[in-house]
Scaffold this motif. Structure first.
Motif, PDB file in Angstrom:
ATOM      1  N   LYS A 186       0.825  -1.218   0.000  1.00 21.52           N
ATOM      2  CA  LYS A 186       0.000   0.000   0.000  1.00 21.52           C
ATOM      3  C   LYS A 186       0.856   1.263   0.000  1.00 21.52           C
ATOM      4  O   LYS A 186       0.377   2.342  -0.337  1.00 21.52           O
ATOM      5  CB  LYS A 186      -0.933  -0.009   1.211  1.00 21.52           C
ATOM      6  CG  LYS A 186      -1.951  -1.140   1.198  1.00 21.52           C
ATOM      7  CD  LYS A 186      -2.649  -1.269   2.541  1.00 21.52           C
ATOM      8  CE  LYS A 186      -3.528  -2.506   2.596  1.00 21.52           C
ATOM      9  NZ  LYS A 186      -4.069  -2.754   3.950  1.00 21.52           N
ATOM     10  N   ILE A 187       2.111   1.126   0.426  1.00 21.67           N
ATOM     11  CA  ILE A 187       3.013   2.271   0.489  1.00 21.67           C
ATOM     12  C   ILE A 187       3.825   2.420  -0.801  1.00 21.67           C
ATOM     13  O   ILE A 187       4.136   3.530  -1.232  1.00 21.67           O
ATOM     14  CB  ILE A 187       3.972   2.130   1.698  1.00 21.67           C
ATOM     15  CG1 ILE A 187       3.170   2.089   3.009  1.00 21.67           C
ATOM     16  CG2 ILE A 187       4.972   3.273   1.742  1.00 21.67           C
ATOM     17  CD1 ILE A 187       4.011   1.720   4.223  1.00 21.67           C
ATOM     18  N   LEU A 188       4.151   1.290  -1.435  1.00 18.96           N
ATOM     19  CA  LEU A 188       4.982   1.314  -2.640  1.00 18.96           C
ATOM     20  C   LEU A 188       4.293   2.045  -3.786  1.00 18.96           C
ATOM     21  O   LEU A 188       3.063   2.020  -3.916  1.00 18.96           O
ATOM     22  CB  LEU A 188       5.293  -0.123  -3.082  1.00 18.96           C
ATOM     23  CG  LEU A 188       6.195  -0.944  -2.156  1.00 18.96           C
ATOM     24  CD1 LEU A 188       6.200  -2.400  -2.606  1.00 18.96           C
ATOM     25  CD2 LEU A 188       7.617  -0.386  -2.139  1.00 18.96           C
ATOM     26  N   GLU A 189       5.103   2.670  -4.626  1.00 15.04           N
ATOM     27  CA  GLU A 189       4.606   3.375  -5.803  1.00 15.04           C
ATOM     28  C   GLU A 189       4.887   2.542  -7.058  1.00 15.04           C
ATOM     29  O   GLU A 189       5.841   1.766  -7.090  1.00 15.04           O
ATOM     30  CB  GLU A 189       5.307   4.736  -5.940  1.00 15.04           C
ATOM     31  CG  GLU A 189       5.081   5.674  -4.766  1.00 15.04           C
ATOM     32  CD  GLU A 189       3.677   6.226  -4.719  1.00 15.04           C
ATOM     33  OE1 GLU A 189       2.996   6.182  -5.762  1.00 15.04           O
ATOM     34  OE2 GLU A 189       3.272   6.700  -3.641  1.00 15.04           O
ATOM     35  N   PRO A 190       4.068   2.702  -8.109  1.00 14.32           N
ATOM     36  CA  PRO A 190       4.347   2.007  -9.372  1.00 14.32           C
ATOM     37  C   PRO A 190       5.468   2.700 -10.132  1.00 14.32           C
ATOM     38  O   PRO A 190       5.259   3.289 -11.195  1.00 14.32           O
ATOM     39  CB  PRO A 190       3.005   2.091 -10.116  1.00 14.32           C
ATOM     40  CG  PRO A 190       2.355   3.318  -9.573  1.00 14.32           C
ATOM     41  CD  PRO A 190       2.798   3.450  -8.142  1.00 14.32           C
ATOM     42  N   SER A 191       6.674   2.649  -9.563  1.00  7.76           N
ATOM     43  CA  SER A 191       7.811   3.366 -10.154  1.00  7.76           C
ATOM     44  C   SER A 191       9.029   2.446 -10.207  1.00  7.76           C
ATOM     45  O   SER A 191       9.046   1.367  -9.616  1.00  7.76           O
ATOM     46  CB  SER A 191       8.146   4.605  -9.320  1.00  7.76           C
ATOM     47  OG  SER A 191       8.823   4.241  -8.131  1.00  7.76           O
ATOM     48  N   ASP A 192      10.060   2.904 -10.915  1.00 10.18           N
ATOM     49  CA  ASP A 192      11.306   2.144 -11.018  1.00 10.18           C
ATOM     50  C   ASP A 192      12.277   2.466  -9.883  1.00 10.18           C
ATOM     51  O   ASP A 192      13.408   1.978  -9.886  1.00 10.18           O
ATOM     52  CB  ASP A 192      11.985   2.421 -12.369  1.00 10.18           C
ATOM     53  CG  ASP A 192      11.191   1.849 -13.538  1.00 10.18           C
ATOM     54  OD1 ASP A 192      10.531   0.811 -13.335  1.00 10.18           O
ATOM     55  OD2 ASP A 192      11.216   2.442 -14.628  1.00 10.18           O
ATOM     56  N   ASP A 193      11.864   3.294  -8.938  1.00 13.11           N
ATOM     57  CA  ASP A 193      12.724   3.603  -7.793  1.00 13.11           C
ATOM     58  C   ASP A 193      13.050   2.329  -7.031  1.00 13.11           C
ATOM     59  O   ASP A 193      12.216   1.418  -6.916  1.00 13.11           O
ATOM     60  CB  ASP A 193      12.040   4.611  -6.857  1.00 13.11           C
ATOM     61  CG  ASP A 193      11.899   5.978  -7.499  1.00 13.11           C
ATOM     62  OD1 ASP A 193      12.575   6.223  -8.507  1.00 13.11           O
ATOM     63  OD2 ASP A 193      11.104   6.800  -6.990  1.00 13.11           O
ATOM     64  N   ILE A 194      14.257   2.282  -6.472  1.00 12.59           N
ATOM     65  CA  ILE A 194      14.779   1.054  -5.891  1.00 12.59           C
ATOM     66  C   ILE A 194      14.331   0.862  -4.437  1.00 12.59           C
ATOM     67  O   ILE A 194      14.292   1.812  -3.656  1.00 12.59           O
ATOM     68  CB  ILE A 194      16.318   1.047  -5.963  1.00 12.59           C
ATOM     69  CG1 ILE A 194      16.768   0.930  -7.431  1.00 12.59           C
ATOM     70  CG2 ILE A 194      16.923  -0.087  -5.143  1.00 12.59           C
ATOM     71  CD1 ILE A 194      16.321  -0.348  -8.109  1.00 12.59           C
TER      72      ILE A 194
END
Length: 363
Positions: free
Chosen positions: A202-210
């Motif tokens: 729920k905290i993670l974003e749909p991004s390529d950040d590591i």
């Protein structure tokens, strides 16, 4: 303690750490958020002793300090403030919150009583993108066990083996396995509580950040952006899932995922009325017939398929199929069968990085 910060930043940080606060505890301090102001940043921490979340925001800190505030009350008040600069000051354990013409005072708790998060050496790290981790959780977590009779099955197996990262969940009736390649020569196996991964997703974003992942024998640490999440690992030996997944099949069906999902969802409406969730597959030649019935009616669905091998009649709990068809990211899928009492294996046609196995219902 005295600092000012943007309301939106503080609200987002509260929303993040609140996921680790405990609402069912006799230890009142665990219902709170530890707030520390130091060196132009404010660090917020919450824990229920199994899961701990720490995040920080930029702020103008006029006086360093720390306080523990009730998570629910503090969070609700901050959310209802206008989007402007907030000033927070602590005097004699009273927390004064000001924004525009609004002022709120809440009694704080002694920060020395707040439990410290476990210390983790961050020398050995595994790295994965936020989007990939989020998808691996999403495509497996629905298959964890919901009851506590076998606690190890309420978590997801995190396994790195031969350069592959595997997430495995099973509940005794079905199994979900998601695999992705990872740059690591080390092998590791640990079981992460489902609650931990649910909150992380729920905290993670749909991004390529590591996201950086670190283990100890008893804990796991996820680090990304301004946030750290620490969780205990589940004790015990996970089931040897490799012995469960069949190596071969006697017949295989190629079918449109969306057509199959739509048909099963319609059939499941009646299956639920019958209190069994039972749906039946009859597979032959170029078609698959799905039926369900109860005292109030019957459903008949027919789908075009490509069939390899002989036909079969078999029945399933409709929920177990709906769950996987809603999350599998492929337009066409394979259904592999051996006998009417053996598991069905669901795979993507365009990739071999996802396997779902479901046990049939004996007729």
């Amino acid at each position: 303690m005295w600092f000012t910060c943007e309301k939106e930043l503080l609200e987002n940080a509260i929303n993040t750490v609140q996921r680790a606060t405990s609402n069912k505890t006799t230890y009142q301090i665990l219902e709170g958020i530890l707030i520390k102001a130091i060196d132009n940043k404010v660090v917020l921490t919450a824990t229920d002793l199994d899961l701990g979340i720490e995040t920080y925001i930029k702020a103008n800190v006029n006086k360093n300090g720390a306080i523990v505030v009730n998570s629910k009350l503090f969070g609700e008040f901050i959310r209802k403030l206008p989007n402007d600069i907030i000033m927070i000051e602590v005097k004699d354990n009273n927390v004064f919150i000001k924004c525009n013409k609004s002022e709120f005072v809440i009694v704080g708790n002694n920060p020395d009583e707040f439990p410290s998060l476990p210390s983790i050496n961050e020398n050995t790290m595994y790295e994965i993108s936020q989007d990939l981790l989020r998808n691996m959780i999403r495509q497996t977590i629905f298959a964890i066990a919901q009851d506590e009779t076998r606690p190890i099955l309420t978590g997801i197996l995190f396994e790195i083996k031969d350069g592959m990262l595997n997430f495995v969940a099973l509940d005794g009736y079905r199994l979900a396995l998601k695999s992705e390649s990872i740059e690591s020569s080390q092998n590791i196996s640990a079981v992460i509580p489902g609650k931990t991964l649910s909150e992380i997703s729920k905290i993670l974003e749909p991004s390529d950040d590591i996201v950086k992942i670190t283990f100890t024998p008893n804990h796991i640490l996820f680090t990304f952006e301004n946030t750290k999440i620490i969780s205990r690992l589940l004790d015990g030996e996970f089931i040897n899932y490799r012995q469960i997944v069949p190596d071969e099949y006697k017949l295989r069906v190629k079918v449109s995922k969306n057509e199959l999902l739509d048909s099963i969802e319609r059939a499941s409406l009646l299956a639920r009325e019958g209190k069994t969730n039972l749906i039946k597959f009859e597979i032959s030649d170029d078609k698959m017939v799905i039926t369900s019935n109860s005292q109030i009616g019957k459903v008949y669905e027919e789908i075009e398929i490509e069939l390899e091998g002989e036909g079969i009649k078999i029945a399933f709990n409709s929920k177990y199929f709906v769950d996987v068809l809603r999350i599998i990211d492929s337009e066409e899928i394979y259904l592999e069968f051996s006998t009417s009492v053996s598991p069905c294996v669901v795979k993507k046609c365009d990739s071999n990085n996802y396997i779902y196995l479901v046990l049939p219902v004996r007729l």
